[in-house]
Design a protein around this motif. Structure first.
Motif, PDB file in Angstrom:
ATOM      1  N   ARG A 281      14.791-151.674  41.827  1.00  0.00           N
ATOM      2  CA  ARG A 281      14.757-150.257  42.194  1.00  0.00           C
ATOM      3  C   ARG A 281      15.814-149.460  41.424  1.00  0.00           C
ATOM      4  O   ARG A 281      15.578-148.310  41.039  1.00  0.00           O
ATOM      5  CB  ARG A 281      14.950-150.103  43.704  1.00  0.00           C
ATOM      6  N   ALA A 282      16.967-150.072  41.200  1.00  0.00           N
ATOM      7  CA  ALA A 282      18.015-149.396  40.443  1.00  0.00           C
ATOM      8  C   ALA A 282      17.550-149.114  39.018  1.00  0.00           C
ATOM      9  O   ALA A 282      17.775-148.021  38.476  1.00  0.00           O
ATOM     10  CB  ALA A 282      19.286-150.246  40.430  1.00  0.00           C
ATOM     11  N   ILE A 283      16.907-150.090  38.396  1.00  0.00           N
ATOM     12  CA  ILE A 283      16.417-149.900  37.030  1.00  0.00           C
ATOM     13  C   ILE A 283      15.403-148.759  36.978  1.00  0.00           C
ATOM     14  O   ILE A 283      15.453-147.886  36.104  1.00  0.00           O
ATOM     15  CB  ILE A 283      15.792-151.202  36.494  1.00  0.00           C
ATOM     16  N   VAL A 284      14.465-148.749  37.929  1.00  0.00           N
ATOM     17  CA  VAL A 284      13.430-147.709  37.940  1.00  0.00           C
ATOM     18  C   VAL A 284      14.057-146.332  38.132  1.00  0.00           C
ATOM     19  O   VAL A 284      13.737-145.373  37.425  1.00  0.00           O
ATOM     20  CB  VAL A 284      12.390-148.001  39.037  1.00  0.00           C
ATOM     21  N   ARG A 285      14.974-146.220  39.098  1.00  0.00           N
ATOM     22  CA  ARG A 285      15.594-144.917  39.368  1.00  0.00           C
ATOM     23  C   ARG A 285      16.383-144.413  38.172  1.00  0.00           C
ATOM     24  O   ARG A 285      16.288-143.237  37.794  1.00  0.00           O
ATOM     25  CB  ARG A 285      16.493-145.013  40.599  1.00  0.00           C
ATOM     26  N   LEU A 286      17.186-145.290  37.563  1.00  0.00           N
ATOM     27  CA  LEU A 286      18.011-144.863  36.439  1.00  0.00           C
ATOM     28  C   LEU A 286      17.159-144.561  35.211  1.00  0.00           C
ATOM     29  O   LEU A 286      17.448-143.614  34.461  1.00  0.00           O
ATOM     30  CB  LEU A 286      19.058-145.924  36.122  1.00  0.00           C
ATOM     31  N   ALA A 287      16.099-145.341  34.996  1.00  0.00           N
ATOM     32  CA  ALA A 287      15.212-145.077  33.862  1.00  0.00           C
ATOM     33  C   ALA A 287      14.494-143.743  34.031  1.00  0.00           C
ATOM     34  O   ALA A 287      14.320-142.988  33.062  1.00  0.00           O
ATOM     35  CB  ALA A 287      14.196-146.209  33.712  1.00  0.00           C
ATOM     36  N   CYS A 288      14.092-143.437  35.252  1.00  0.00           N
ATOM     37  CA  CYS A 288      13.408-142.173  35.512  1.00  0.00           C
ATOM     38  C   CYS A 288      14.301-140.968  35.206  1.00  0.00           C
ATOM     39  O   CYS A 288      13.800-139.899  34.854  1.00  0.00           O
ATOM     40  CB  CYS A 288      12.940-142.114  36.962  1.00  0.00           C
ATOM     41  N   GLU A 289      15.599-141.141  35.346  1.00  0.00           N
ATOM     42  CA  GLU A 289      16.520-140.026  35.176  1.00  0.00           C
ATOM     43  C   GLU A 289      17.055-139.894  33.751  1.00  0.00           C
ATOM     44  O   GLU A 289      17.732-138.911  33.448  1.00  0.00           O
ATOM     45  CB  GLU A 289      17.686-140.178  36.152  1.00  0.00           C
ATOM     46  N   ARG A 290      16.730-140.846  32.889  1.00  0.00           N
ATOM     47  CA  ARG A 290      17.196-140.783  31.507  1.00  0.00           C
ATOM     48  C   ARG A 290      16.420-139.722  30.733  1.00  0.00           C
ATOM     49  O   ARG A 290      15.183-139.673  30.799  1.00  0.00           O
ATOM     50  CB  ARG A 290      17.029-142.150  30.843  1.00  0.00           C
ATOM     51  N   GLU A 291      17.130-138.901  29.964  1.00  0.00           N
ATOM     52  CA  GLU A 291      16.464-137.873  29.173  1.00  0.00           C
ATOM     53  C   GLU A 291      15.576-138.481  28.103  1.00  0.00           C
ATOM     54  O   GLU A 291      14.519-137.935  27.783  1.00  0.00           O
ATOM     55  CB  GLU A 291      17.502-136.951  28.534  1.00  0.00           C
ATOM     56  N   TRP A 300       4.059-142.688  33.153  1.00  0.00           N
ATOM     57  CA  TRP A 300       3.412-143.998  33.290  1.00  0.00           C
ATOM     58  C   TRP A 300       3.477-144.489  34.731  1.00  0.00           C
ATOM     59  O   TRP A 300       2.510-145.041  35.255  1.00  0.00           O
ATOM     60  CB  TRP A 300       4.088-145.022  32.379  1.00  0.00           C
ATOM     61  N   LEU A 301       4.625-144.281  35.382  1.00  0.00           N
ATOM     62  CA  LEU A 301       4.803-144.757  36.751  1.00  0.00           C
ATOM     63  C   LEU A 301       3.822-144.080  37.702  1.00  0.00           C
ATOM     64  O   LEU A 301       3.222-144.738  38.568  1.00  0.00           O
ATOM     65  CB  LEU A 301       6.244-144.499  37.184  1.00  0.00           C
ATOM     66  N   LYS A 302       3.643-142.760  37.538  1.00  0.00           N
ATOM     67  CA  LYS A 302       2.668-142.048  38.367  1.00  0.00           C
ATOM     68  C   LYS A 302       1.266-142.576  38.142  1.00  0.00           C
ATOM     69  O   LYS A 302       0.497-142.781  39.088  1.00  0.00           O
ATOM     70  CB  LYS A 302       2.726-140.553  38.068  1.00  0.00           C
ATOM     71  N   GLU A 303       0.929-142.820  36.888  1.00  0.00           N
ATOM     72  CA  GLU A 303      -0.402-143.344  36.566  1.00  0.00           C
ATOM     73  C   GLU A 303      -0.598-144.738  37.152  1.00  0.00           C
ATOM     74  O   GLU A 303      -1.650-145.051  37.706  1.00  0.00           O
ATOM     75  CB  GLU A 303      -0.589-143.367  35.053  1.00  0.00           C
ATOM     76  N   PHE A 304       0.429-145.568  37.036  1.00  0.00           N
ATOM     77  CA  PHE A 304       0.339-146.939  37.538  1.00  0.00           C
ATOM     78  C   PHE A 304       0.189-146.968  39.049  1.00  0.00           C
ATOM     79  O   PHE A 304      -0.653-147.679  39.595  1.00  0.00           O
ATOM     80  CB  PHE A 304       1.582-147.715  37.110  1.00  0.00           C
ATOM     81  N   VAL A 305       1.004-146.170  39.743  1.00  0.00           N
ATOM     82  CA  VAL A 305       0.936-146.132  41.198  1.00  0.00           C
ATOM     83  C   VAL A 305      -0.418-145.602  41.658  1.00  0.00           C
ATOM     84  O   VAL A 305      -0.994-146.083  42.638  1.00  0.00           O
ATOM     85  CB  VAL A 305       2.080-145.270  41.767  1.00  0.00           C
ATOM     86  N   GLY A 306      -0.954-144.622  40.940  1.00  0.00           N
ATOM     87  CA  GLY A 306      -2.230-144.039  41.326  1.00  0.00           C
ATOM     88  C   GLY A 306      -3.445-144.844  40.892  1.00  0.00           C
ATOM     89  O   GLY A 306      -4.576-144.533  41.296  1.00  0.00           O
ATOM     90  N   SER A 307      -3.233-145.856  40.079  1.00  0.00           N
ATOM     91  CA  SER A 307      -4.365-146.616  39.541  1.00  0.00           C
ATOM     92  C   SER A 307      -4.970-147.600  40.530  1.00  0.00           C
ATOM     93  O   SER A 307      -6.069-148.104  40.323  1.00  0.00           O
ATOM     94  CB  SER A 307      -3.919-147.380  38.294  1.00  0.00           C
TER      95      SER A 307
END
Length: 317
Positions: A281-291, A300-307
């Motif tokens: 979860r830490a990796i996902v959160r920090l990656a999401c916030e990287r410019e 990609w995460l939205k697409e994956f979750v919605g798939s």
């Protein structure tokens, strides 16, 4: 009451001698502190936090098979020369970053006798100065500074300071837990209700027996009198010398004898890398916030979750 007189804090101690058994087999040959969180090892985030709080004299308590920690914070001349020849200044800066954060020192713990014993190993380096202890499993978001505030509290009130978070009472048995009351005096800090006086501490209490749901996390600012207490502290939970037990003794003492112990309740962003699920979860959160990574990764995460791929996933790998 007169203002507590304390010396300037310049030194940080980072215990890093654990075996990382929760992450086997990844940690069979790689220190758990070197596991990457996006593209930096977890331990670098911790050293960056210490340096940003003005603690640029860092002692790392290591053990066997921890040489990669020393190498990471050292210069890599061959790699730097290769990047310089290629003209890749961005990567060169990133490589040099870790070796320029702080003055690093290392000592081996030897026998793994617990966190209290690891802190005791720092005494020859720290001597009679107050110092900070940062545990590598807790990453604190730099946008929510905690360590600087703890140093300010120690400077104002003396004694030792620990970081606290509120946890679900059902999970309190997983932590060291504190009994607290309002601090008597805040000095220049004003009436900050998140600064409390600690009256008792229990390391991983039995379920239902925690003194509160305020749990200790891996940030401490300690009075050097903790070393004398640790030398007389018998093995406690899990047969180890517990720092919590030593702080419990100091919480009962007056300022002239190494007390008291205060807590800073932290309500900011914290990433626990000591647990597999929280690490991911830490990796996902920090990656999401990287410019540089966030926009594409979030899409990609939205697409994956919605798939629907997560429905009935069995983990084939």
């Amino acid at each position: 009451m007169t203002k507590a007189r304390t010396r300037q804090i310049t030194k940080a101690v980072i215990p890093a001698a654990g075996l990382g058994t929760r992450f086997l087999p990844a940690t069979k040959a790689t220190p758990k502190e070197m596991l990457p969180v996006v593209d930096k090892p977890a331990i670098q985030y911790v050293v960056e936090e210490a340096a940003s709080a003005g603690l640029t004299d860092v002692l790392m308590i290591t053990g066997r098979n921890k040489r990669p920690l020393e190498d990471h914070f050292d210069r890599a001349y061959e790699l730097e020369e290769q990047l310089a020849r290629k003209g890749d200044q961005a990567k060169l800066d990133r490589v040099r970053e870790s070796s320029e954060l702080a003055t690093m020192h290392y000592v081996r713990q030897g026998d793994p006798k617990g966190l209290g014993h690891a802190v005791l190993c720092a005494e020859p380096h720290v001597a009679d100065q107050p110092f900070a202890v940062l545990l590598g499993d807790d990453l604190i978001d730099p946008r929510d500074p905690l360590l600087s505030k703890m140093i300010d509290v120690q400077r104002e009130l003396g004694g030792s300071v620990v970081a606290l978070i509120e946890v679900d009472p059902a999970l309190a048995h997983l932590y060291g837990c504190a009994s607290i009351r309002p601090a008597e005096w805040h000095g220049e800090l004003g009436g900050d209700e998140d600064i409390v006086r600690i009256t008792d501490l229990v390391e991983k209490p039995a379920p239902g027996e925690a003194p509160s749901n305020y749990a200790v996390i891996g940030r401490y600012v300690l009075d050097p009198s903790v070393f004398d207490v640790l030398r007389d502290t018998p093995p406690g939970k899990n047969g180890e010398i517990q720092l919590t037990d030593a702080l419990r003794v100091l919480s009962q003492r007056t300022p002239g004898r190494g007390g008291p112990v205060h807590g800073v309740i932290f309500r900011g962003r914290r990433y626990d890398t000591g647990d597999k699920g929280d690490y991911l979860r830490a990796i996902v959160r920090l990656a999401c916030e990287r410019e540089d990574l966030g926009p594409e990764f979030r899409a990609w995460l939205k697409e994956f979750v919605g798939s629907g791929e997560l429905d009935g996933a069995t983990g084939a790998l």
